[in-house]
Design a protein around this motif. Structure first.
Motif, PDB file in Angstrom:
ATOM      1  N   VAL A  29      -4.223   8.635  -3.016  1.00 46.42           N
ATOM      2  CA  VAL A  29      -4.618   8.960  -1.717  1.00 46.42           C
ATOM      3  C   VAL A  29      -5.054   7.433  -0.845  1.00 46.42           C
ATOM      4  CG1 VAL A  29      -6.859   9.406  -0.235  1.00 46.42           C
ATOM      5  CG2 VAL A  29      -5.827  11.017  -1.984  1.00 46.42           C
ATOM      6  N   LEU A  30      -5.470   6.536  -1.982  1.00 39.44           N
ATOM      7  CA  LEU A  30      -5.485   5.163  -1.280  1.00 39.44           C
ATOM      8  C   LEU A  30      -4.328   4.294  -0.870  1.00 39.44           C
ATOM      9  CD1 LEU A  30      -8.687   3.826  -3.802  1.00 39.44           C
ATOM     10  CD2 LEU A  30      -8.692   4.443  -1.331  1.00 39.44           C
ATOM     11  N   PHE A  31      -3.280   4.742  -1.846  1.00 35.39           N
ATOM     12  CA  PHE A  31      -2.038   3.950  -1.382  1.00 35.39           C
ATOM     13  C   PHE A  31      -1.400   4.698   0.062  1.00 35.39           C
ATOM     14  CE2 PHE A  31       2.663   4.290  -1.957  1.00 35.39           C
ATOM     15  CZ  PHE A  31       2.793   2.904  -2.150  1.00 35.39           C
ATOM     16  N   TYR A  32      -1.814   5.846   0.073  1.00 34.24           N
ATOM     17  CA  TYR A  32      -1.121   6.534   1.188  1.00 34.24           C
ATOM     18  C   TYR A  32      -1.860   6.007   2.480  1.00 34.24           C
ATOM     19  CZ  TYR A  32      -0.779   9.848   5.080  1.00 34.24           C
ATOM     20  OH  TYR A  32      -0.768  10.560   6.231  1.00 34.24           O
ATOM     21  N   LEU A  33      -3.418   5.800   2.508  1.00 33.04           N
ATOM     22  CA  LEU A  33      -4.035   5.281   3.409  1.00 33.04           C
ATOM     23  C   LEU A  33      -3.876   3.703   3.710  1.00 33.04           C
ATOM     24  CD1 LEU A  33      -7.703   6.847   2.630  1.00 33.04           C
ATOM     25  CD2 LEU A  33      -6.042   7.448   4.512  1.00 33.04           C
ATOM     26  N   VAL A  34      -3.349   3.126   2.455  1.00 33.45           N
ATOM     27  CA  VAL A  34      -2.991   1.604   2.655  1.00 33.45           C
ATOM     28  C   VAL A  34      -1.611   1.726   3.410  1.00 33.45           C
ATOM     29  CG1 VAL A  34      -2.208  -0.306   1.685  1.00 33.45           C
ATOM     30  CG2 VAL A  34      -4.295   0.689   0.929  1.00 33.45           C
ATOM     31  N   GLN A  35      -0.510   2.424   3.176  1.00 31.27           N
ATOM     32  CA  GLN A  35       0.467   2.631   4.017  1.00 31.27           C
ATOM     33  C   GLN A  35       0.409   2.891   5.136  1.00 31.27           C
ATOM     34  OE1 GLN A  35       3.182   1.234   2.558  1.00 31.27           O
ATOM     35  NE2 GLN A  35       2.255   0.760   0.917  1.00 31.27           N
ATOM     36  N   LEU A  36      -0.553   4.044   5.512  1.00 27.17           N
ATOM     37  CA  LEU A  36      -0.722   4.306   6.715  1.00 27.17           C
ATOM     38  C   LEU A  36      -1.499   3.303   7.687  1.00 27.17           C
ATOM     39  CD1 LEU A  36      -0.500   7.037   8.415  1.00 27.17           C
ATOM     40  CD2 LEU A  36      -3.148   7.560   7.957  1.00 27.17           C
ATOM     41  N   ARG A  37      -2.177   2.635   7.154  1.00 28.50           N
ATOM     42  CA  ARG A  37      -2.824   1.546   8.086  1.00 28.50           C
ATOM     43  C   ARG A  37      -1.839   0.425   8.286  1.00 28.50           C
ATOM     44  NH1 ARG A  37      -8.717  -0.652   6.366  1.00 28.50           N
ATOM     45  NH2 ARG A  37      -9.104   1.380   7.315  1.00 28.50           N
ATOM     46  N   ARG A  38      -1.004   0.385   7.542  1.00 24.38           N
ATOM     47  CA  ARG A  38       0.115  -0.794   7.876  1.00 24.38           C
ATOM     48  C   ARG A  38       1.095  -0.547   8.810  1.00 24.38           C
ATOM     49  NH1 ARG A  38       2.477  -2.827   1.938  1.00 24.38           N
ATOM     50  NH2 ARG A  38       0.351  -4.087   1.161  1.00 24.38           N
ATOM     51  N   GLY A  39       1.046   0.770   9.220  1.00 25.63           N
ATOM     52  CA  GLY A  39       1.790   1.476  10.524  1.00 25.63           C
ATOM     53  C   GLY A  39       3.332   1.758   9.834  1.00 25.63           C
ATOM     54  N   GLY A  40       3.358   1.785   8.412  1.00 22.55           N
ATOM     55  CA  GLY A  40       4.800   1.904   8.138  1.00 22.55           C
ATOM     56  C   GLY A  40       4.847   3.538   7.823  1.00 22.55           C
ATOM     57  N   ASN A  41       5.958   4.185   8.190  1.00 22.91           N
ATOM     58  CA  ASN A  41       6.277   5.475   7.741  1.00 22.91           C
ATOM     59  C   ASN A  41       7.053   5.530   6.432  1.00 22.91           C
ATOM     60  OD1 ASN A  41       8.649   4.760   8.748  1.00 22.91           O
ATOM     61  ND2 ASN A  41       8.912   6.074  10.505  1.00 22.91           N
ATOM     62  N   GLY A  42       7.367   4.655   6.070  1.00 20.64           N
ATOM     63  CA  GLY A  42       8.265   4.462   4.688  1.00 20.64           C
ATOM     64  C   GLY A  42       9.516   4.992   4.851  1.00 20.64           C
ATOM     65  N   ALA A  43      10.263   4.996   6.165  1.00 19.95           N
ATOM     66  CA  ALA A  43      11.570   5.516   6.246  1.00 19.95           C
ATOM     67  C   ALA A  43      12.508   4.482   6.209  1.00 19.95           C
ATOM     68  CB  ALA A  43      11.642   6.533   7.412  1.00 19.95           C
ATOM     69  N   GLY A  44      12.826   3.733   5.334  1.00 17.36           N
ATOM     70  CA  GLY A  44      13.687   2.635   5.228  1.00 17.36           C
ATOM     71  C   GLY A  44      13.442   1.532   5.955  1.00 17.36           C
ATOM     72  N   GLN A  45      12.231   0.946   6.043  1.00 16.51           N
ATOM     73  CA  GLN A  45      11.754  -0.254   6.712  1.00 16.51           C
ATOM     74  C   GLN A  45      12.101  -1.365   5.764  1.00 16.51           C
ATOM     75  OE1 GLN A  45       7.782  -0.104   7.721  1.00 16.51           O
ATOM     76  NE2 GLN A  45       7.940   1.530   9.389  1.00 16.51           N
ATOM     77  N   ILE A  46      12.917  -2.399   6.437  1.00 18.03           N
ATOM     78  CA  ILE A  46      13.303  -3.580   5.633  1.00 18.03           C
ATOM     79  C   ILE A  46      12.736  -4.846   6.363  1.00 18.03           C
ATOM     80  CG2 ILE A  46      15.107  -5.042   4.917  1.00 18.03           C
ATOM     81  CD1 ILE A  46      16.797  -2.403   4.681  1.00 18.03           C
TER      82      ILE A  46
END
Length: 75
Positions: free
Chosen positions: A56-73
């Motif tokens: 859950v913490l990992f998800y919240l950190v990724q959400l706060r960064r604004g990334g959706n995890g869909a191939g962002q480079i």
């Protein structure tokens, strides 16, 4: 996945475990680890609670960064 792997659980025997072997394993682990039974129970309980919390913490950190995890480079 092959059906034989799934059906192998059905042919598994239901015999009881050897009590002498189980006692030897318990004694060996107690000797190697050197902790009491309550310490082991509390440790396993903490691990069980920390695994989903870390996800859950990992998800919240990724959400706060604004990334959706869909191939962002990023470079």
């Amino acid at each position: 996945m092959s059906w034989s792997i799934l059906l192998s659980a059905l042919i598994h025997h239901g015999e009881a475990v050897d009590p002498a072997l189980l006692e030897w394993i318990k004694d060996t682990l107690d000797h190697l680890i050197g902790l009491g039974p309550w310490t082991v129970i509390i440790g396993i309980g903490l691990l069980v609670l920390l695994m989903p919390l870390s996800l859950v913490l990992f998800y919240l950190v990724q959400l706060r960064r604004g990334g959706n995890g869909a191939g962002q480079i990023t470079s």
